[in-house]
Write a protein that holds these residues in place. Structure first.
Motif, PDB file in Angstrom:
ATOM      1  N   LEU A  58      -4.897  16.990  -2.432  1.00  0.00           N
ATOM      2  CA  LEU A  58      -5.102  15.343  -2.647  1.00  0.00           C
ATOM      3  C   LEU A  58      -3.996  14.005  -2.876  1.00  0.00           C
ATOM      4  O   LEU A  58      -2.976  14.227  -2.708  1.00  0.00           O
ATOM      5  N   ASN A  59      -4.801  12.912  -1.597  1.00  0.00           N
ATOM      6  CA  ASN A  59      -3.584  12.191  -1.114  1.00  0.00           C
ATOM      7  C   ASN A  59      -4.234  11.061  -2.049  1.00  0.00           C
ATOM      8  O   ASN A  59      -5.524  10.653  -1.905  1.00  0.00           O
ATOM      9  N   ILE A  60      -4.012  10.014  -2.935  1.00  0.00           N
ATOM     10  CA  ILE A  60      -4.682   8.489  -3.875  1.00  0.00           C
ATOM     11  C   ILE A  60      -3.847   8.153  -2.596  1.00  0.00           C
ATOM     12  O   ILE A  60      -2.744   7.301  -2.301  1.00  0.00           O
ATOM     13  N   ILE A  61      -4.874   7.131  -2.585  1.00  0.00           N
ATOM     14  CA  ILE A  61      -4.161   5.445  -1.498  1.00  0.00           C
ATOM     15  C   ILE A  61      -4.514   4.636  -2.805  1.00  0.00           C
ATOM     16  O   ILE A  61      -5.968   4.369  -3.781  1.00  0.00           O
ATOM     17  N   MET A  62      -3.524   3.614  -3.127  1.00  0.00           N
ATOM     18  CA  MET A  62      -2.839   2.812  -4.595  1.00  0.00           C
ATOM     19  C   MET A  62      -2.649   1.455  -3.129  1.00  0.00           C
ATOM     20  O   MET A  62      -1.487   1.264  -1.887  1.00  0.00           O
ATOM     21  N   ILE A  63      -3.523   0.395  -3.434  1.00  0.00           N
ATOM     22  CA  ILE A  63      -3.382  -0.439  -2.799  1.00  0.00           C
ATOM     23  C   ILE A  63      -2.669  -2.123  -3.655  1.00  0.00           C
ATOM     24  O   ILE A  63      -3.879  -1.671  -4.890  1.00  0.00           O
ATOM     25  N   ASN A  80      -8.183   4.948  -4.129  1.00  0.00           N
ATOM     26  CA  ASN A  80      -9.118   5.416  -3.268  1.00  0.00           C
ATOM     27  C   ASN A  80      -8.549   7.232  -3.107  1.00  0.00           C
ATOM     28  O   ASN A  80      -7.234   6.896  -3.021  1.00  0.00           O
ATOM     29  N   SER A  81      -8.992   8.061  -2.416  1.00  0.00           N
ATOM     30  CA  SER A  81      -8.677   8.690  -2.457  1.00  0.00           C
ATOM     31  C   SER A  81      -8.984   9.951  -1.159  1.00  0.00           C
ATOM     32  O   SER A  81     -10.226   9.707  -1.253  1.00  0.00           O
ATOM     33  N   PHE A  82      -8.643  10.770  -0.445  1.00  0.00           N
ATOM     34  CA  PHE A  82      -8.804  11.429   0.242  1.00  0.00           C
ATOM     35  C   PHE A  82      -8.390  12.762   0.242  1.00  0.00           C
ATOM     36  O   PHE A  82      -7.207  12.952  -0.392  1.00  0.00           O
ATOM     37  N   VAL A  83      -9.347  14.254   0.527  1.00  0.00           N
ATOM     38  CA  VAL A  83      -8.539  15.322   1.013  1.00  0.00           C
ATOM     39  C   VAL A  83      -8.304  15.659   2.080  1.00  0.00           C
ATOM     40  O   VAL A  83      -9.101  15.810   3.072  1.00  0.00           O
ATOM     41  N   ASP A  84      -6.829  15.857   1.935  1.00  0.00           N
ATOM     42  CA  ASP A  84      -6.337  16.522   3.645  1.00  0.00           C
ATOM     43  C   ASP A  84      -5.515  17.972   3.590  1.00  0.00           C
ATOM     44  O   ASP A  84      -4.607  18.624   2.492  1.00  0.00           O
ATOM     45  N   ASP A  85      -6.025  18.683   4.068  1.00  0.00           N
ATOM     46  CA  ASP A  85      -5.642  20.808   4.138  1.00  0.00           C
ATOM     47  C   ASP A  85      -5.672  21.020   2.690  1.00  0.00           C
ATOM     48  O   ASP A  85      -4.873  21.699   1.760  1.00  0.00           O
ATOM     49  N   ASP A  86      -6.970  20.461   1.802  1.00  0.00           N
ATOM     50  CA  ASP A  86      -7.011  21.286   0.464  1.00  0.00           C
ATOM     51  C   ASP A  86      -6.389  20.283  -0.695  1.00  0.00           C
ATOM     52  O   ASP A  86      -6.410  20.639  -1.473  1.00  0.00           O
ATOM     53  N   MET A 122       0.985  -1.215   0.059  1.00  0.00           N
ATOM     54  CA  MET A 122       0.043  -0.046   0.200  1.00  0.00           C
ATOM     55  C   MET A 122       0.902   1.028  -0.026  1.00  0.00           C
ATOM     56  O   MET A 122       1.951   1.114   0.939  1.00  0.00           O
ATOM     57  N   LEU A 123       0.330   2.376  -0.750  1.00  0.00           N
ATOM     58  CA  LEU A 123       1.300   3.596  -0.491  1.00  0.00           C
ATOM     59  C   LEU A 123       0.426   4.501  -0.891  1.00  0.00           C
ATOM     60  O   LEU A 123      -0.924   4.759  -1.260  1.00  0.00           O
ATOM     61  N   ILE A 124       0.717   5.772  -0.800  1.00  0.00           N
ATOM     62  CA  ILE A 124      -0.299   7.364  -0.479  1.00  0.00           C
ATOM     63  C   ILE A 124       0.488   8.133  -1.838  1.00  0.00           C
ATOM     64  O   ILE A 124       1.957   8.158  -0.931  1.00  0.00           O
ATOM     65  N   LEU A 125      -0.159   8.807  -2.785  1.00  0.00           N
ATOM     66  CA  LEU A 125       0.432   9.641  -3.095  1.00  0.00           C
ATOM     67  C   LEU A 125      -0.255  11.386  -3.441  1.00  0.00           C
ATOM     68  O   LEU A 125      -1.447  11.159  -3.092  1.00  0.00           O
ATOM     69  N   ASP A 126       0.613  12.083  -3.691  1.00  0.00           N
ATOM     70  CA  ASP A 126      -0.185  12.871  -3.943  1.00  0.00           C
ATOM     71  C   ASP A 126      -0.745  13.444  -4.994  1.00  0.00           C
ATOM     72  O   ASP A 126       0.039  12.136  -6.029  1.00  0.00           O
ATOM     73  N   ALA A 127      -1.255  14.153  -5.681  1.00  0.00           N
ATOM     74  CA  ALA A 127      -1.630  14.785  -6.666  1.00  0.00           C
ATOM     75  C   ALA A 127      -0.418  14.558  -7.798  1.00  0.00           C
ATOM     76  O   ALA A 127      -0.761  14.426  -9.256  1.00  0.00           O
ATOM     77  N   GLU A 128       1.154  14.842  -8.226  1.00  0.00           N
ATOM     78  CA  GLU A 128       1.572  14.587  -8.705  1.00  0.00           C
ATOM     79  C   GLU A 128       2.278  13.219  -9.011  1.00  0.00           C
ATOM     80  O   GLU A 128       3.760  13.447  -9.729  1.00  0.00           O
ATOM     81  N   ARG A 129       1.891  12.536  -8.261  1.00  0.00           N
ATOM     82  CA  ARG A 129       2.231  11.299  -7.998  1.00  0.00           C
ATOM     83  C   ARG A 129       3.626  10.659  -7.670  1.00  0.00           C
ATOM     84  O   ARG A 129       4.353   9.874  -7.366  1.00  0.00           O
ATOM     85  N   ILE A 174      -2.609   6.883 -14.368  1.00  0.00           N
ATOM     86  CA  ILE A 174      -3.457   8.155 -13.251  1.00  0.00           C
ATOM     87  C   ILE A 174      -3.355   9.282 -13.339  1.00  0.00           C
ATOM     88  O   ILE A 174      -4.222   9.936 -12.835  1.00  0.00           O
ATOM     89  N   ASP A 175      -3.428   9.699 -14.274  1.00  0.00           N
ATOM     90  CA  ASP A 175      -3.675  11.060 -13.765  1.00  0.00           C
ATOM     91  C   ASP A 175      -5.392  11.621 -14.266  1.00  0.00           C
ATOM     92  O   ASP A 175      -5.682  12.675 -14.026  1.00  0.00           O
ATOM     93  N   THR A 176      -5.777  10.783 -15.673  1.00  0.00           N
ATOM     94  CA  THR A 176      -6.864  10.766 -15.709  1.00  0.00           C
ATOM     95  C   THR A 176      -7.244  10.656 -15.062  1.00  0.00           C
ATOM     96  O   THR A 176      -9.025  10.801 -14.600  1.00  0.00           O
ATOM     97  N   TYR A 177      -7.742   9.723 -13.644  1.00  0.00           N
ATOM     98  CA  TYR A 177      -8.398   8.911 -12.601  1.00  0.00           C
ATOM     99  C   TYR A 177      -8.223  10.789 -11.860  1.00  0.00           C
ATOM    100  O   TYR A 177      -9.002  11.057 -11.389  1.00  0.00           O
ATOM    101  N   ILE A 178      -6.844  11.102 -11.385  1.00  0.00           N
ATOM    102  CA  ILE A 178      -7.135  12.380 -10.906  1.00  0.00           C
ATOM    103  C   ILE A 178      -8.228  13.308 -11.189  1.00  0.00           C
ATOM    104  O   ILE A 178      -7.770  13.975 -10.096  1.00  0.00           O
ATOM    105  N   THR A 179      -7.913  13.699 -12.610  1.00  0.00           N
ATOM    106  CA  THR A 179      -8.484  15.068 -13.091  1.00  0.00           C
ATOM    107  C   THR A 179      -9.807  14.648 -13.276  1.00  0.00           C
ATOM    108  O   THR A 179     -10.923  15.505 -13.126  1.00  0.00           O
ATOM    109  N   GLU A 180     -10.595  13.261 -12.825  1.00  0.00           N
ATOM    110  CA  GLU A 180     -11.788  13.081 -13.589  1.00  0.00           C
ATOM    111  C   GLU A 180     -12.403  12.599 -12.140  1.00  0.00           C
ATOM    112  O   GLU A 180     -12.728  11.535 -11.656  1.00  0.00           O
ATOM    113  N   ASN A 181     -11.941  14.499 -10.854  1.00  0.00           N
ATOM    114  CA  ASN A 181     -13.562  12.942  -9.940  1.00  0.00           C
ATOM    115  C   ASN A 181     -12.722  12.150  -8.709  1.00  0.00           C
ATOM    116  O   ASN A 181     -14.169  11.514  -9.650  1.00  0.00           O
ATOM    117  N   PRO A 182     -11.857  11.457  -8.377  1.00  0.00           N
ATOM    118  CA  PRO A 182     -11.173  11.183  -7.932  1.00  0.00           C
ATOM    119  C   PRO A 182     -12.021   9.933  -7.113  1.00  0.00           C
ATOM    120  O   PRO A 182     -13.111  10.325  -5.991  1.00  0.00           O
TER     121      PRO A 182
END
Length: 343
Positions: A240-245, A232-238, A150-157, A198-206
């Motif tokens: 975007l964080n992406i959870i990848m399993i 999956n994704s969540f927003v923290d302090d505005d 499992m890893l967590i990414l930001d919007a810039e991968r 990945i970029d498509t996932y980020i831009t299309e309402n994660p």
């Protein structure tokens, strides 16, 4: 009577305080007065505290600490002595931290007859930090119980977090991978394609997304790993964080390929049975009807037997080819035991 005198010494404003808990104990530690603030805060312990020992409202380990403070008060009746005490929390396991000042109460002969205790809750940030640490511990244990990388990414991968299973599967330590691009896991031939995904996932309402099975990633040694990916994704302090399993499907893909190849081989063998094998068998059956059993040494029998020999040889060659094909496609399907499994 003496208790009433002691209580009357306390200023009325302090008795009515909404911020401070005010109590008076006798020299044995029994309550002889508690103000409304204290009574309300600890009403879940007792409806009436008068006559009860003060230890019922503190952590068991604080008893010796309070005894030491009381001794100081009795030795120096003109001074106040601060002390921090843990007090129980209603409906919760644990204790709040409270700050108190103890001082001796004197009678008309200036002899100590009680202990005045004034305190307030100092838990605030401390208690919140404790709860935060408890939550972090539970969260960490939950994450580490996930049997997949499992890893967590930001919007810039950029990779901001990995779990222990990621290190085990991909071979990267935390210092080697955190802060680096996810692209490190992509084979060169698929890098641009995966970046677009990945970029498509980020831009299309994660949202929660299961990527199709059998994507190819690579580990630290540049070895191919077949994976399935859930996002999956969540927003923290505005932000975007992406959870990848990432589920390691290398063995599953290998087994699937073996089964598919075996099925194709079985179909081909079945085709040989129904077509190639049937021809020499039909020839043998047909030729056997031409044998002249009454005249064994006839020319017809000699020709028929030679044809039967050819048909039998053809049948033998086809049978050998079927056995060879079956042997070549005989593979054991393996099931890799996860190191977390007990059995």
């Amino acid at each position: 009577m003496q208790n009433d005198i002691l209580i009357n010494i306390i200023p009325q404003s302090l008795k009515n305080s909404k911020l401070y808990d005010v109590v008076v104990t006798d020299l044995n530690g029994n309550y002889i007065f508690v103000n409304t603030s204290f009574q309300t805060r600890f009403s879940f312990i007792a409806d009436d505290f008068i006559g009860k020992h003060s230890t019922i409202t503190m952590h068991p380990e604080e008893h010796l600490k309070t005894e030491e403070i009381v001794i100081k008060c009795l030795s120096h009746p003109q001074h106040c002595f601060p002390v921090e005490l843990r007090k129980p929390i209603e409906n919760e396991k644990g204790y709040n931290w409270t700050q108190w000042e103890f001082s001796a109460m004197l009678n008309e002969n200036q002899q100590p007859v009680g202990i005045l205790c004034v305190g307030f809750d100092i838990t605030g940030p401390g208690h919140n930090n404790l709860k935060l640490k408890e939550f972090q511990t539970k969260l960490t244990k939950t994450i580490e119980s996930i049997p997949h990388p499992m890893l967590i990414l930001d919007a810039e991968r950029n990779i901001n977090f990995i779990n222990t299973e990621f290190e085990a599967v991909f071979g990267y330590s935390i210092s080697e991978i955190v802060g680096k691009k996810l692209d490190m896991l992509f084979p060169k031939a698929l890098e641009e394609k995966y970046k677009r995904l990945i970029d498509t996932y980020i831009t299309e309402n994660p949202k929660k997304l299961r990527v199709n099975h059998f994507r190819n990633f690579q580990n630290k040694n540049k070895e191919n790993i077949t994976v399935g990916v859930s996002l999956n994704s969540f927003v923290d302090d505005d932000k975007l964080n992406i959870i990848m399993i990432i589920e390691d499907l290398t063995m599953a893909k290998l087994n699937q390929d073996i089964i598919i190849n075996q099925n194709n081989a079985f179909r081909h063998i079945a085709w040989k049975h129904s077509h190639e094998l049937r021809k020499p068998v039909a020839n043998i059956l047909g030729l056997s009807n031409l044998l002249d059993l009454k005249n064994i040494e006839s020319d017809t029998n000699y020709k028929t037997i030679s044809y039967l020999k050819e048909a039998a040889s053809e049948l033998d060659l086809i049978t050998q080819s079927i056995v060879k094909e079956a042997s070549e496609n005989e593979h054991e399907v393996k099931f890799e035991k996860n190191k977390r499994n007990l059995f």
